[in-house]
Scaffold this motif. Structure first.
Motif, PDB file in Angstrom:
ATOM      1  N   ASP A 109       0.834  -1.209   0.000  1.00  0.00           N
ATOM      2  CA  ASP A 109       0.000   0.000   0.000  1.00  0.00           C
ATOM      3  C   ASP A 109       0.864   1.252   0.000  1.00  0.00           C
ATOM      4  O   ASP A 109       1.686   1.421  -0.858  1.00  0.00           O
ATOM      5  CB  ASP A 109      -0.991  -0.016   1.166  1.00  0.00           C
ATOM      6  N   ARG A 110       0.675   2.097   0.962  1.00  0.00           N
ATOM      7  CA  ARG A 110       1.398   3.374   1.016  1.00  0.00           C
ATOM      8  C   ARG A 110       2.433   3.404   2.137  1.00  0.00           C
ATOM      9  O   ARG A 110       2.631   4.423   2.776  1.00  0.00           O
ATOM     10  CB  ARG A 110       0.413   4.521   1.202  1.00  0.00           C
ATOM     11  N   MET A 111       3.097   2.298   2.390  1.00  0.00           N
ATOM     12  CA  MET A 111       4.119   2.267   3.434  1.00  0.00           C
ATOM     13  C   MET A 111       5.275   3.182   3.042  1.00  0.00           C
ATOM     14  O   MET A 111       5.678   3.238   1.885  1.00  0.00           O
ATOM     15  CB  MET A 111       4.645   0.847   3.648  1.00  0.00           C
ATOM     16  N   MET A 112       5.797   3.890   4.019  1.00  0.00           N
ATOM     17  CA  MET A 112       6.920   4.784   3.801  1.00  0.00           C
ATOM     18  C   MET A 112       8.232   4.028   3.986  1.00  0.00           C
ATOM     19  O   MET A 112       8.265   2.968   4.602  1.00  0.00           O
ATOM     20  CB  MET A 112       6.853   5.966   4.783  1.00  0.00           C
ATOM     21  N   VAL A 113       9.313   4.579   3.457  1.00  0.00           N
ATOM     22  CA  VAL A 113      10.627   3.977   3.620  1.00  0.00           C
ATOM     23  C   VAL A 113      10.942   3.878   5.107  1.00  0.00           C
ATOM     24  O   VAL A 113      10.780   4.836   5.853  1.00  0.00           O
ATOM     25  CB  VAL A 113      11.700   4.825   2.896  1.00  0.00           C
ATOM     26  N   GLY A 114      11.344   2.688   5.564  1.00  0.00           N
ATOM     27  CA  GLY A 114      11.691   2.478   6.963  1.00  0.00           C
ATOM     28  C   GLY A 114      10.517   2.162   7.864  1.00  0.00           C
ATOM     29  O   GLY A 114      10.696   1.845   9.038  1.00  0.00           O
ATOM     30  N   GLU A 115       9.299   2.236   7.344  1.00  0.00           N
ATOM     31  CA  GLU A 115       8.109   1.945   8.147  1.00  0.00           C
ATOM     32  C   GLU A 115       8.023   0.451   8.434  1.00  0.00           C
ATOM     33  O   GLU A 115       8.348  -0.371   7.590  1.00  0.00           O
ATOM     34  CB  GLU A 115       6.856   2.404   7.400  1.00  0.00           C
ATOM     35  N   VAL A 116       7.588   0.106   9.629  1.00  0.00           N
ATOM     36  CA  VAL A 116       7.460  -1.299  10.042  1.00  0.00           C
ATOM     37  C   VAL A 116       5.999  -1.590  10.266  1.00  0.00           C
ATOM     38  O   VAL A 116       5.255  -0.772  10.827  1.00  0.00           O
ATOM     39  CB  VAL A 116       8.267  -1.535  11.342  1.00  0.00           C
ATOM     40  N   ARG A 117       5.558  -2.764   9.829  1.00  0.00           N
ATOM     41  CA  ARG A 117       4.160  -3.144   9.984  1.00  0.00           C
ATOM     42  C   ARG A 117       4.100  -4.560  10.552  1.00  0.00           C
ATOM     43  O   ARG A 117       4.815  -5.446  10.082  1.00  0.00           O
ATOM     44  CB  ARG A 117       3.471  -3.093   8.611  1.00  0.00           C
ATOM     45  N   ALA A 118       3.267  -4.790  11.532  1.00  0.00           N
ATOM     46  CA  ALA A 118       3.115  -6.121  12.133  1.00  0.00           C
ATOM     47  C   ALA A 118       2.195  -6.972  11.276  1.00  0.00           C
ATOM     48  O   ALA A 118       1.198  -6.496  10.736  1.00  0.00           O
ATOM     49  CB  ALA A 118       2.545  -5.999  13.541  1.00  0.00           C
ATOM     50  N   PHE A 119       2.521  -8.250  11.153  1.00  0.00           N
ATOM     51  CA  PHE A 119       1.714  -9.196  10.396  1.00  0.00           C
ATOM     52  C   PHE A 119       1.299 -10.324  11.326  1.00  0.00           C
ATOM     53  O   PHE A 119       2.015 -10.683  12.252  1.00  0.00           O
ATOM     54  CB  PHE A 119       2.508  -9.794   9.234  1.00  0.00           C
ATOM     55  N   ASP A 120       0.144 -10.903  11.047  1.00  0.00           N
ATOM     56  CA  ASP A 120      -0.247 -12.097  11.791  1.00  0.00           C
ATOM     57  C   ASP A 120      -0.138 -13.301  10.863  1.00  0.00           C
ATOM     58  O   ASP A 120       0.205 -13.173   9.701  1.00  0.00           O
ATOM     59  CB  ASP A 120      -1.656 -11.967  12.402  1.00  0.00           C
TER      60      ASP A 120
END
Length: 80
Positions: A65-76
């Motif tokens: 999607d629109r994640m920024m450089v260096g952004e972290v997102r949790a996944f299940d």
């Protein structure tokens, strides 16, 4: 190139050399299943269209999607 450039009216003195740069831009969508280092850049350069910007939109089924450089997102577990 340092050679002189003459106009179409055949003037007696040379004009400055000129350079024409194409300014058209195209977007290409590629889907690869296994990427090697700089593979996309090499493929597009090989056909005469060097890559100016490369945007990854997903990894497998996971859309970035629109994640920024260096952004972290949790996944299940359902994401992977």
């Amino acid at each position: 190139n340092n050679s002189a450039c003459y106009t179409s009216r055949a003037e007696s003195h040379p004009t400055n050399p000129t350079t024409t740069i194409a300014t058209t831009t195209s977007w290409v969508s590629l889907t690869i299943t296994e990427g090697k280092n700089r593979q996309v850049r090499r493929m597009t350069a090989a056909v005469g269209h060097p890559t100016l910007r490369l945007v990854r939109v997903r990894i497998g089924r996971i859309a970035l999607d629109r994640m920024m450089v260096g952004e972290v997102r949790a996944f299940d577990s359902s994401d992977v």
